[in-house]
Design a protein around this motif. Structure first.
Motif, PDB file in Angstrom:
ATOM      1  N   GLY A  75      -6.138  13.095  -1.299  1.00 11.81           N
ATOM      2  CA  GLY A  75      -4.881  12.374  -1.463  1.00 11.81           C
ATOM      3  C   GLY A  75      -5.130  11.031  -2.113  1.00 11.81           C
ATOM      4  O   GLY A  75      -6.216  10.794  -2.634  1.00 11.81           O
ATOM      5  N   SER A  76      -4.121  10.172  -2.080  1.00 11.27           N
ATOM      6  CA  SER A  76      -4.329   8.894  -2.745  1.00 11.27           C
ATOM      7  C   SER A  76      -3.769   7.743  -1.923  1.00 11.27           C
ATOM      8  O   SER A  76      -2.833   7.895  -1.144  1.00 11.27           O
ATOM      9  CB  SER A  76      -3.682   8.911  -4.133  1.00 11.27           C
ATOM     10  OG  SER A  76      -2.287   8.749  -4.012  1.00 11.27           O
ATOM     11  N   SER A 111       1.884  10.408   4.508  1.00  9.97           N
ATOM     12  CA  SER A 111       2.453   9.672   3.382  1.00  9.97           C
ATOM     13  C   SER A 111       3.278   8.531   3.948  1.00  9.97           C
ATOM     14  O   SER A 111       4.100   8.743   4.846  1.00  9.97           O
ATOM     15  CB  SER A 111       3.370  10.569   2.538  1.00  9.97           C
ATOM     16  OG  SER A 111       2.629  11.583   1.920  1.00  9.97           O
ATOM     17  N   MET A 112       3.031   7.324   3.463  1.00  2.97           N
ATOM     18  CA  MET A 112       3.823   6.191   3.948  1.00  2.97           C
ATOM     19  C   MET A 112       3.665   5.027   2.991  1.00  2.97           C
ATOM     20  O   MET A 112       2.780   5.002   2.140  1.00  2.97           O
ATOM     21  CB  MET A 112       3.377   5.770   5.357  1.00  2.97           C
ATOM     22  CG  MET A 112       1.964   5.244   5.430  1.00  2.97           C
ATOM     23  SD  MET A 112       1.655   4.266   6.900  1.00  2.97           S
ATOM     24  CE  MET A 112       1.450   5.511   8.126  1.00  2.97           C
ATOM     25  N   ALA A 113       4.566   4.062   3.148  1.00  4.56           N
ATOM     26  CA  ALA A 113       4.468   2.835   2.368  1.00  4.56           C
ATOM     27  C   ALA A 113       4.271   1.680   3.331  1.00  4.56           C
ATOM     28  O   ALA A 113       4.936   1.612   4.361  1.00  4.56           O
ATOM     29  CB  ALA A 113       5.735   2.637   1.543  1.00  4.56           C
ATOM     30  N   VAL A 114       3.325   0.803   3.009  1.00  6.37           N
ATOM     31  CA  VAL A 114       3.090  -0.387   3.820  1.00  6.37           C
ATOM     32  C   VAL A 114       3.591  -1.581   3.023  1.00  6.37           C
ATOM     33  O   VAL A 114       3.112  -1.852   1.921  1.00  6.37           O
ATOM     34  CB  VAL A 114       1.589  -0.536   4.151  1.00  6.37           C
ATOM     35  CG1 VAL A 114       1.333  -1.839   4.881  1.00  6.37           C
ATOM     36  CG2 VAL A 114       1.109   0.649   4.973  1.00  6.37           C
ATOM     37  N   LEU A 161       0.854  -1.182   0.000  1.00  2.00           N
ATOM     38  CA  LEU A 161       0.000   0.000   0.000  1.00  2.00           C
ATOM     39  C   LEU A 161       0.889   1.230   0.000  1.00  2.00           C
ATOM     40  O   LEU A 161       1.856   1.292   0.774  1.00  2.00           O
ATOM     41  CB  LEU A 161      -0.870   0.032   1.257  1.00  2.00           C
ATOM     42  CG  LEU A 161      -2.128  -0.833   1.288  1.00  2.00           C
ATOM     43  CD1 LEU A 161      -2.642  -0.929   2.710  1.00  2.00           C
ATOM     44  CD2 LEU A 161      -3.210  -0.257   0.386  1.00  2.00           C
ATOM     45  N   ASP A 162       0.593   2.184  -0.873  1.00  2.00           N
ATOM     46  CA  ASP A 162       1.314   3.456  -0.867  1.00  2.00           C
ATOM     47  C   ASP A 162       0.344   4.578  -0.595  1.00  2.00           C
ATOM     48  O   ASP A 162      -0.596   4.795  -1.359  1.00  2.00           O
ATOM     49  CB  ASP A 162       2.011   3.667  -2.215  1.00  2.00           C
ATOM     50  CG  ASP A 162       3.162   2.697  -2.385  1.00  2.00           C
ATOM     51  OD1 ASP A 162       4.163   2.848  -1.674  1.00  2.00           O
ATOM     52  OD2 ASP A 162       3.025   1.760  -3.205  1.00  2.00           O
ATOM     53  N   ILE A 163       0.579   5.273   0.506  1.00  2.00           N
ATOM     54  CA  ILE A 163      -0.308   6.364   0.902  1.00  2.00           C
ATOM     55  C   ILE A 163       0.407   7.656   0.604  1.00  2.00           C
ATOM     56  O   ILE A 163       1.585   7.815   0.942  1.00  2.00           O
ATOM     57  CB  ILE A 163      -0.633   6.277   2.409  1.00  2.00           C
ATOM     58  CG1 ILE A 163      -1.257   4.909   2.724  1.00  2.00           C
ATOM     59  CG2 ILE A 163      -1.542   7.409   2.844  1.00  2.00           C
ATOM     60  CD1 ILE A 163      -1.331   4.614   4.196  1.00  2.00           C
ATOM     61  N   LYS A 164      -0.302   8.568  -0.076  1.00  2.00           N
ATOM     62  CA  LYS A 164       0.353   9.820  -0.455  1.00  2.00           C
ATOM     63  C   LYS A 164      -0.511  11.019  -0.082  1.00  2.00           C
ATOM     64  O   LYS A 164      -1.671  11.087  -0.466  1.00  2.00           O
ATOM     65  CB  LYS A 164       0.603   9.832  -1.980  1.00  2.00           C
ATOM     66  CG  LYS A 164       2.095   9.993  -2.298  1.00  2.00           C
ATOM     67  CD  LYS A 164       2.325  10.018  -3.787  1.00  2.00           C
ATOM     68  CE  LYS A 164       2.728  11.401  -4.237  1.00  2.00           C
ATOM     69  NZ  LYS A 164       2.803  11.495  -5.703  1.00  2.00           N
ATOM     70  N   ASP A 165       0.061  11.924   0.689  1.00  2.00           N
ATOM     71  CA  ASP A 165      -0.579  13.205   1.034  1.00  2.00           C
ATOM     72  C   ASP A 165      -2.023  13.024   1.473  1.00  2.00           C
ATOM     73  O   ASP A 165      -2.922  13.689   0.966  1.00  2.00           O
ATOM     74  CB  ASP A 165      -0.534  14.167  -0.164  1.00  2.00           C
ATOM     75  CG  ASP A 165       0.894  14.428  -0.591  1.00  2.00           C
ATOM     76  OD1 ASP A 165       1.770  14.449   0.298  1.00  2.00           O
ATOM     77  OD2 ASP A 165       1.133  14.567  -1.804  1.00  2.00           O
TER      78      ASP A 165
END
Lengths: 259, 327
Positions: free
Chosen positions: A64-65, A24-27, A5-9
């Motif tokens: 965000g996305s 913002s983070m990467a899982v 999962l990539d979380i952005k802004d």
């Protein structure tokens, strides 16, 4: 199975109230990511936005996305129902369907996905999922009893079995042990260790020892004050967060100076 | 309160060891018990009245009965007389229930789970208003407004579905039939079923609804998996409340139905059936002596039917109590 999962802004709102800001983070796949932080910092809100359960609340929305293996879950054409079939969730309090038997609870999600299933197939899925949730030996003789006849810890493992029965890409757990006694908690933690072989797991917990025990990576959330939005302060390998965090706030929190 | 003071100040009573009784608790428990007993006493008094008053009619044989009461035919026993009335009562109520329950569940679901919150509140209020309309008004509405509009529908039913025995024609014009009565009754019992169902639907734990949604259920699937099973017993109770009202309804039926005393399933023809309550209302002015006793006997039968219906409902509800979510 097991996607990243990539979380952005990510900004998350309840109507006009900004609850979480700028996450913002990467899982990582096949790993356990723990969300920790004081109450009200937005960790549950973030985890609920990962499978689009956040928007179930009237007026709730995000900016965000969030991408599952590169595919934006919040793209206009994406059906939230499909997202939830790919990303399973276990809640704070065990919530098996009280009107269904143990057997029916496990295959409830499968029935939604594909209506036609032979009895043999269904039985196989039930056994596989219950074994996966370390519950099979305790309930195999009473699969037709209601799910609510089990103890709290068993109910929570039943909910995990129900979530993994559909073989989701990601498994979200929102404080899965907070309503359980230490022995049931241990059983669930062992189970999380086994499940990460196959699934991407995100767990929200209030219990820092639990985060240290089960997770590979830890994200620390905090809020500046009441009414302020929660933010992601720091995310790193769990050993690093608990031994040598970069941020002062993280160190204060894990050493018990506040929160 | 006097007994809530320092316990040490009060010497322990010898013999019986009892916790001190607080007057508030005592008053409440006595008044609650009294209210409970009062209900039983009233129920027993009504039953007793009906039995005592019906007794003169019960003990007569059919010859005497026909002689005493001019609207009872020769060689007709009391049970022969009341039988078709029971049939008509149940038929009218069942028609009403079959029409009203699905609509009520739909309306209640719309209010509880589909409508935007502001619309839902006013909508629920309008539905509740329906319950405040007196049954005479429903009777007038059914007789004057609804009936002419129903005739073409009934005519169509008789022409196209006449091969199904209950829809056998020709449809009467004006349609003073049991189907019309059933439809009016359905409108009358709609608000009570809707209101109770709505309350039960709203009580579905969010926890369970979210469990279904998180598994990837659509809204309808979520309702089917959690709301409807959770509300099942409540909806049955709601329907039974409605059925109770439909069984005992007098004026609306008396005003739209052309009565008859047959065991007839012909719901498009007039002069076939009658319900007990409307029969009592219509016959009472022209009755005296044993005639009144006969009418009271039919009232006793209605009383028993209603009791049986309620017991049946309880039994249905309790059958799957283990799975109800109450535990």
């Amino acid at each position: 199975m097991a996607k990243r999962l990539d979380i952005k802004d990510l900004n998350i709102y309840y109507s006009d109230f900004l609850a979480v800001e700028g996450v913002s983070m990467a899982v990582e796949p096949r790993a356990v990511t723990a969300f920790i932080g004081p109450s009200g910092c937005g960790k549950s809100t973030v985890i609920r936005s990962l499978n689009r359960m956040h928007e179930v609340i009237p007026g709730a929305r995000i900016e965000g996305s969030i991408a599952l293996d590169g595919e934006n879950l919040y793209a206009r054409e994406v059906d939230p129902v499909r997202v939830r079939r790919q990303i399973g969730m276990v809640f704070q309090r065990p919530n098996p369907f009280p009107t269904m038997s143990i057997h029916a609870n496990v295959i409830a999600g499968m029935k939604l996905n594909n209506k036609r299933m032979s009895k043999k197939q269904a039985d196989e899925i039930v056994e596989r999922s219950l074994r996966g949730a370390n519950l099979w030996n305790e309930v195999k003789d009473r699969l037709n009893r209601p799910g609510s006849s089990l103890s709290g810890g068993q109910q929570q493992r039943l909910c995990i079995a129900r979530a993994i029965a559909v073989q989701p890409d990601v498994l979200l757990m929102d404080e899965p042990c907070s309503a359980l006694d230490p022995i049931s908690t241990l059983a669930i933690e062992d189970l999380i260790g086994e499940l990460k072989q196959d699934y991407t797991i995100v767990i929200v917990t209030h219990n820092m020892q639990q985060a240290a025990r089960v997770s590979d990576r830890t994200a620390f959330f905090n809020l500046a004050g009441v009414g302020q939005p929660g933010r992601l302060i720091e995310m790193d390998a769990t050993e690093k967060i608990f031994s040598n965090p970069t941020e002062k706030a993280t160190e204060d929190y894990i050493s018990g100076r506040f929160g | 309160m006097t007994t809530t003071g320092d316990p040490a100040a009060k010497p322990a009573r010898p013999g019986k060891q009892r916790a001190p009784q607080r007057p508030g608790d005592l008053i409440f428990s006595i008044s609650a018990k009294a209210a409970g007993v009062l209900i039983l006493v009233i129920l027993a008094a009504v039953a007793l009245f009906l039995i005592v008053q019906a007794w003169p009619a019960i003990q007569l044989d059919s010859a005497e009965l026909a002689e005493e009461v001019h609207w009872i035919g020769e060689a007709q026993s009391l049970l022969d007389y009341v039988g078709p009335l029971v049939f008509g009562t149940i038929l009218a109520a069942l028609i009403a229930l079959i029409i009203a329950t699905p609509i009520a569940i739909g309306v209640a679901l719309f209010i509880s789970h589909y409508a935007p919150r502001r619309l839902a509140t006013s909508f629920a209020y309008v539905i509740d208003l329906l319950a405040a309309i007196p049954s005479v008004v429903y009777g007038l509405w059914g007789g004057l407004w609804l009936m002419p509009k129903l005739y073409p529908v009934f005519d169509w039913l008789a022409t196209n579905l006449g091969f199904i025995p209950i829809f056998e024609g020709p449809a009467a014009d004006p349609p003073r039939t049991i189907l019309t009565a059933g439809i009016v009754l359905a409108v009358m019992i709609l608000p009570i079923i809707t209101a109770v169902s709505r309350e039960v639907f709203l009580q579905t734990p969010t926890l369970h609804e979210e469990a279904a949604l998180a598994l990837g259920a659509t809204r309808w699937e979520m309702i089917r998996m959690t709301v409807l099973p959770f509300a099942r017993s409540g909806v049955i109770s709601a329907a039974m409340l409605g059925l109770g009202r439909a069984l005992g309804e007098t004026m609306a039926v008396a005003m739209v139905l052309s009565p008859g005393l047959l065991y007839s399933f012909l719901i498009l023809r007039p002069g076939q059936q009658q319900n007990i309550a409307a029969n009592i209302a219509l016959k009472f002015p022209e009755s005296s002596g044993v005639g009144i006793n006969v009418l009271i006997f039919t009232g006793l039968v209605l009383f028993v039917i209603t009791l049986v219906v309620n017991m049946l409902a309880r039994w249905i509800v309790s059958r799957r109590a283990e799975f109800s979510g109450a535990n």
